[in-house]
Design a protein around this motif. Structure first.
Motif, PDB file in Angstrom:
ATOM      1  N   GLY A   1      36.316  46.196  22.422  1.00 55.19           N
ATOM      2  CA  GLY A   1      35.865  46.884  21.213  1.00 55.19           C
ATOM      3  C   GLY A   1      35.566  48.345  21.463  1.00 55.19           C
ATOM      4  N   GLY A   2      36.192  48.892  22.501  1.00 58.03           N
ATOM      5  CA  GLY A   2      35.964  50.282  22.886  1.00 58.03           C
ATOM      6  C   GLY A   2      36.294  50.454  24.354  1.00 58.03           C
ATOM      7  N   ILE A   3      35.890  51.564  24.933  1.00 60.34           N
ATOM      8  CA  ILE A   3      36.177  51.860  26.336  1.00 60.34           C
ATOM      9  C   ILE A   3      34.921  52.410  27.002  1.00 60.34           C
ATOM     10  N   HIS A   4      34.587  51.840  28.157  1.00 64.63           N
ATOM     11  CA  HIS A   4      33.527  52.359  29.010  1.00 64.63           C
ATOM     12  C   HIS A   4      34.169  52.884  30.291  1.00 64.63           C
ATOM     13  N   VAL A   5      34.043  54.168  30.554  1.00 67.77           N
ATOM     14  CA  VAL A   5      34.569  54.749  31.785  1.00 67.77           C
ATOM     15  C   VAL A   5      33.718  55.964  32.125  1.00 67.77           C
ATOM     16  N   ARG A   6      33.364  56.094  33.377  1.00 71.11           N
ATOM     17  CA  ARG A   6      32.441  57.148  33.790  1.00 71.11           C
ATOM     18  C   ARG A   6      33.086  58.526  33.663  1.00 71.11           C
ATOM     19  N   GLU A   7      32.325  59.472  33.151  1.00 70.68           N
ATOM     20  CA  GLU A   7      32.790  60.845  33.015  1.00 70.68           C
ATOM     21  C   GLU A   7      32.539  61.629  34.302  1.00 70.68           C
ATOM     22  N   GLU A   8      33.449  62.564  34.599  1.00 73.79           N
ATOM     23  CA  GLU A   8      33.309  63.489  35.721  1.00 73.79           C
ATOM     24  C   GLU A   8      33.544  64.900  35.222  1.00 73.79           C
ATOM     25  N   ALA A   9      32.717  65.831  35.671  1.00 70.00           N
ATOM     26  CA  ALA A   9      32.835  67.212  35.201  1.00 70.00           C
ATOM     27  C   ALA A   9      34.210  67.802  35.512  1.00 70.00           C
ATOM     28  N   GLU A  10      34.709  67.574  36.710  1.00 71.99           N
ATOM     29  CA  GLU A  10      35.956  68.201  37.137  1.00 71.99           C
ATOM     30  C   GLU A  10      37.183  67.567  36.502  1.00 71.99           C
ATOM     31  N   ASN A  11      37.096  66.266  36.197  1.00 71.39           N
ATOM     32  CA  ASN A  11      38.311  65.520  35.845  1.00 71.39           C
ATOM     33  C   ASN A  11      38.296  64.873  34.475  1.00 71.39           C
ATOM     34  N   GLY A  12      37.221  64.989  33.729  1.00 76.15           N
ATOM     35  CA  GLY A  12      37.129  64.318  32.449  1.00 76.15           C
ATOM     36  C   GLY A  12      36.644  62.900  32.635  1.00 76.15           C
ATOM     37  N   SER A  13      37.493  62.012  33.165  1.00 76.69           N
ATOM     38  CA  SER A  13      37.124  60.647  33.493  1.00 76.69           C
ATOM     39  C   SER A  13      37.356  60.408  34.974  1.00 76.69           C
ATOM     40  N   VAL A  14      36.635  59.434  35.531  1.00 75.46           N
ATOM     41  CA  VAL A  14      36.726  59.136  36.952  1.00 75.46           C
ATOM     42  C   VAL A  14      38.139  58.706  37.342  1.00 75.46           C
ATOM     43  N   THR A  15      38.909  58.222  36.388  1.00 79.21           N
ATOM     44  CA  THR A  15      40.278  57.771  36.650  1.00 79.21           C
ATOM     45  C   THR A  15      41.275  58.919  36.806  1.00 79.21           C
ATOM     46  N   GLY A  16      40.886  60.119  36.419  1.00 79.41           N
ATOM     47  CA  GLY A  16      41.809  61.247  36.361  1.00 79.41           C
ATOM     48  C   GLY A  16      42.587  61.519  37.634  1.00 79.41           C
ATOM     49  N   PRO A  17      41.928  61.744  38.774  1.00 81.45           N
ATOM     50  CA  PRO A  17      42.681  62.105  39.983  1.00 81.45           C
ATOM     51  C   PRO A  17      43.727  61.070  40.379  1.00 81.45           C
ATOM     52  N   THR A  18      43.368  59.788  40.324  1.00 84.10           N
ATOM     53  CA  THR A  18      44.309  58.744  40.751  1.00 84.10           C
ATOM     54  C   THR A  18      45.504  58.638  39.816  1.00 84.10           C
ATOM     55  N   LEU A  19      45.246  58.586  38.507  1.00 81.86           N
ATOM     56  CA  LEU A  19      46.346  58.416  37.556  1.00 81.86           C
ATOM     57  C   LEU A  19      47.278  59.618  37.545  1.00 81.86           C
ATOM     58  N   MET A  20      46.730  60.820  37.670  1.00 79.08           N
ATOM     59  CA  MET A  20      47.570  62.015  37.698  1.00 79.08           C
ATOM     60  C   MET A  20      48.384  62.093  38.989  1.00 79.08           C
ATOM     61  N   GLU A  21      47.753  61.722  40.115  1.00 79.37           N
ATOM     62  CA  GLU A  21      48.467  61.755  41.391  1.00 79.37           C
ATOM     63  C   GLU A  21      49.611  60.749  41.416  1.00 79.37           C
ATOM     64  N   LEU A  22      49.388  59.579  40.851  1.00 82.22           N
ATOM     65  CA  LEU A  22      50.459  58.585  40.784  1.00 82.22           C
ATOM     66  C   LEU A  22      51.645  59.112  39.975  1.00 82.22           C
ATOM     67  N   ALA A  23      51.354  59.795  38.856  1.00 84.45           N
ATOM     68  CA  ALA A  23      52.438  60.370  38.052  1.00 84.45           C
ATOM     69  C   ALA A  23      53.214  61.406  38.846  1.00 84.45           C
ATOM     70  N   ASP A  24      52.490  62.237  39.609  1.00 86.41           N
ATOM     71  CA  ASP A  24      53.166  63.244  40.427  1.00 86.41           C
ATOM     72  C   ASP A  24      54.076  62.585  41.457  1.00 86.41           C
ATOM     73  N   LYS A  25      53.634  61.490  42.046  1.00 84.82           N
ATOM     74  CA  LYS A  25      54.459  60.794  43.036  1.00 84.82           C
ATOM     75  C   LYS A  25      55.718  60.219  42.396  1.00 84.82           C
ATOM     76  N   VAL A  26      55.577  59.704  41.183  1.00 83.43           N
ATOM     77  CA  VAL A  26      56.751  59.210  40.465  1.00 83.43           C
ATOM     78  C   VAL A  26      57.725  60.358  40.205  1.00 83.43           C
ATOM     79  N   ALA A  27      57.202  61.498  39.750  1.00 82.98           N
ATOM     80  CA  ALA A  27      58.054  62.648  39.449  1.00 82.98           C
ATOM     81  C   ALA A  27      58.753  63.168  40.700  1.00 82.98           C
ATOM     82  N   GLU A  28      58.053  63.098  41.837  1.00 83.53           N
ATOM     83  CA  GLU A  28      58.621  63.597  43.094  1.00 83.53           C
ATOM     84  C   GLU A  28      59.551  62.587  43.755  1.00 83.53           C
ATOM     85  N   GLY A  29      59.506  61.333  43.285  1.00 82.66           N
ATOM     86  CA  GLY A  29      60.337  60.294  43.888  1.00 82.66           C
ATOM     87  C   GLY A  29      59.728  59.658  45.114  1.00 82.66           C
ATOM     88  N   THR A  30      58.417  59.894  45.376  1.00 82.52           N
ATOM     89  CA  THR A  30      57.762  59.292  46.538  1.00 82.52           C
ATOM     90  C   THR A  30      57.069  57.977  46.197  1.00 82.52           C
TER      91      THR A  30
END
Length: 335
Positions: free
Chosen positions: A281-310
């Motif tokens: 009925g909604g979303i609970h996820v911890r906020e981080e000043a640098e990244n918006g949500s705590v999930t930011g660094p991991t999800l963005m890095e995974l996308a970069d790896k896909v784009a790079e073919g690694t």
């Protein structure tokens, strides 16, 4: 009579050819079956206004705190920045439209770097909207019949497709300017403020989008709120003007190339967030000043790896789903 898929494609093609606000005349020949006949012309104008925000842009961001409401708080100096941003339609069902923003910057080696930016989802006459409540918590909030009639919700998502804010409003097409204005709603601090650790901790905001002869503008009226002597208080008002001016004198192809490589990954990430919202009925996820949500660094890095073919897309999706699942567990609630 066109079916909905045919309608969506034809309307999108027509909208992308429009040159500006004056061109947003409605075609009343076809509308999805969900749209009543008497609403068709207005519905088409609204759609064309939303679709007209897609394109290639030079962007200027202007943030200005204006009036302090506490004697011991002084407004900070204005902040301006800018860049190049591509906006693409990544989904269109007729009554729901997704616009994905992609920043293009110059890397240290002089080559273009693409940064997935925010996403705006538009839904006609929404039954509910995902709205910010307080730190790390968004709720699916019902929209009453009177408020949703003829209205569109706009839900904004962060760089990793975690939630940011949602609101409901209506498009108007008079006085020569198509514009959409939301009601007041809460939203979390933007990175520009959060990294400073200010005394306020959220915004109460009104959100506007308006088309211009050269593109469009995104305006915000923000009341910056936080605790003061144990009670909620307004510290200062802020006006925000983000100006999107049509311009393609930068490596636009880099953005489209990034999206072609990562679109399947990001579609799966969106589904994972949607599943959490439906389940809880909604979303609970911890906020981080640098990244918006705590999930930011991991999800963005995974996308970069896909784009790079690694990394392969299936492996990245599996890791992303685990990351979202781990980050959104509600304390005390069984999985």
């Amino acid at each position: 009579m066109m079916n909905r898929k045919t309608f969506a494609g034809a309307a999108l093609a027509a909208a992308l050819l429009l040159g500006g606000p004056a061109a947003l005349a409605a075609d009343t020949a076809v509308c999805p079956t969900a749209v009543r006949a008497e609403q068709c012309a207005k519905f088409q104008q609204d759609r064309q206004a939303i679709l007209a925000m897609a394109g290639d842009y030079k962007v200027r961001f202007d943030f200005r705190e204006t009036v302090s409401f506490l004697p011991d708080y002084a407004p900070i100096p204005p902040k301006q920045s800018g860049g190049h941003e591509v906006v693409r339609v990544i989904a269109d069902t007729g009554t729901a439209i997704m616009l994905q923003h992609l920043l293009v910057v110059e890397g240290k080696d002089g080559k273009p770097v693409v940064i997935k930016h925010w996403r705006q989802d538009w839904a006609w006459e929404p039954a509910s909207v995902l709205a910010y409540q307080d730190s790390g918590r968004w709720a699916v909030v019902p929209v009453g019949a009177a408020n949703r009639e003829g209205a569109w919700s706009q839900t904004v998502w962060q760089t990793d497709d975690s939630p940011r804010y949602g609101g409901v409003g209506r498009w108007t097409h008079d006085l020569g300017v198509p514009r959409w204005t939301s009601g007041e709603g809460l939203r979390p601090l933007a990175r520009r403020d959060a990294v400073r650790k200010p005394p306020y901790d959220r915004y109460l905001a009104v959100n506007r989008h308006a088309l211009t002869p050269t593109g469009w503008v995104h305006e915000q009226d923000n009341a910056k709120l936080g605790p003061k002597d144990g009670k909620p208080a307004t510290f200062v008002h802020e006006v925000v003007l983000n100006t999107y001016t049509k311009f393609d004198g930068y490596p636009v192809a880099a953005a489209d190339g990034y999206w072609e490589k990562t679109a399947t990954y990001w579609a799966a990430v969106r589904r994972a967030w949607d599943e959490v919202a439906a389940r809880d009925g909604g979303i609970h996820v911890r906020e981080e000043a640098e990244n918006g949500s705590v999930t930011g660094p991991t999800l963005m890095e995974l996308a970069d790896k896909v784009a790079e073919g690694t990394a392969t897309t299936p492996d990245a999706i599996a890791q992303a789903r685990r990351t979202i699942s781990d980050a959104t567990r509600v304390p005390g609630k069984k999985a």
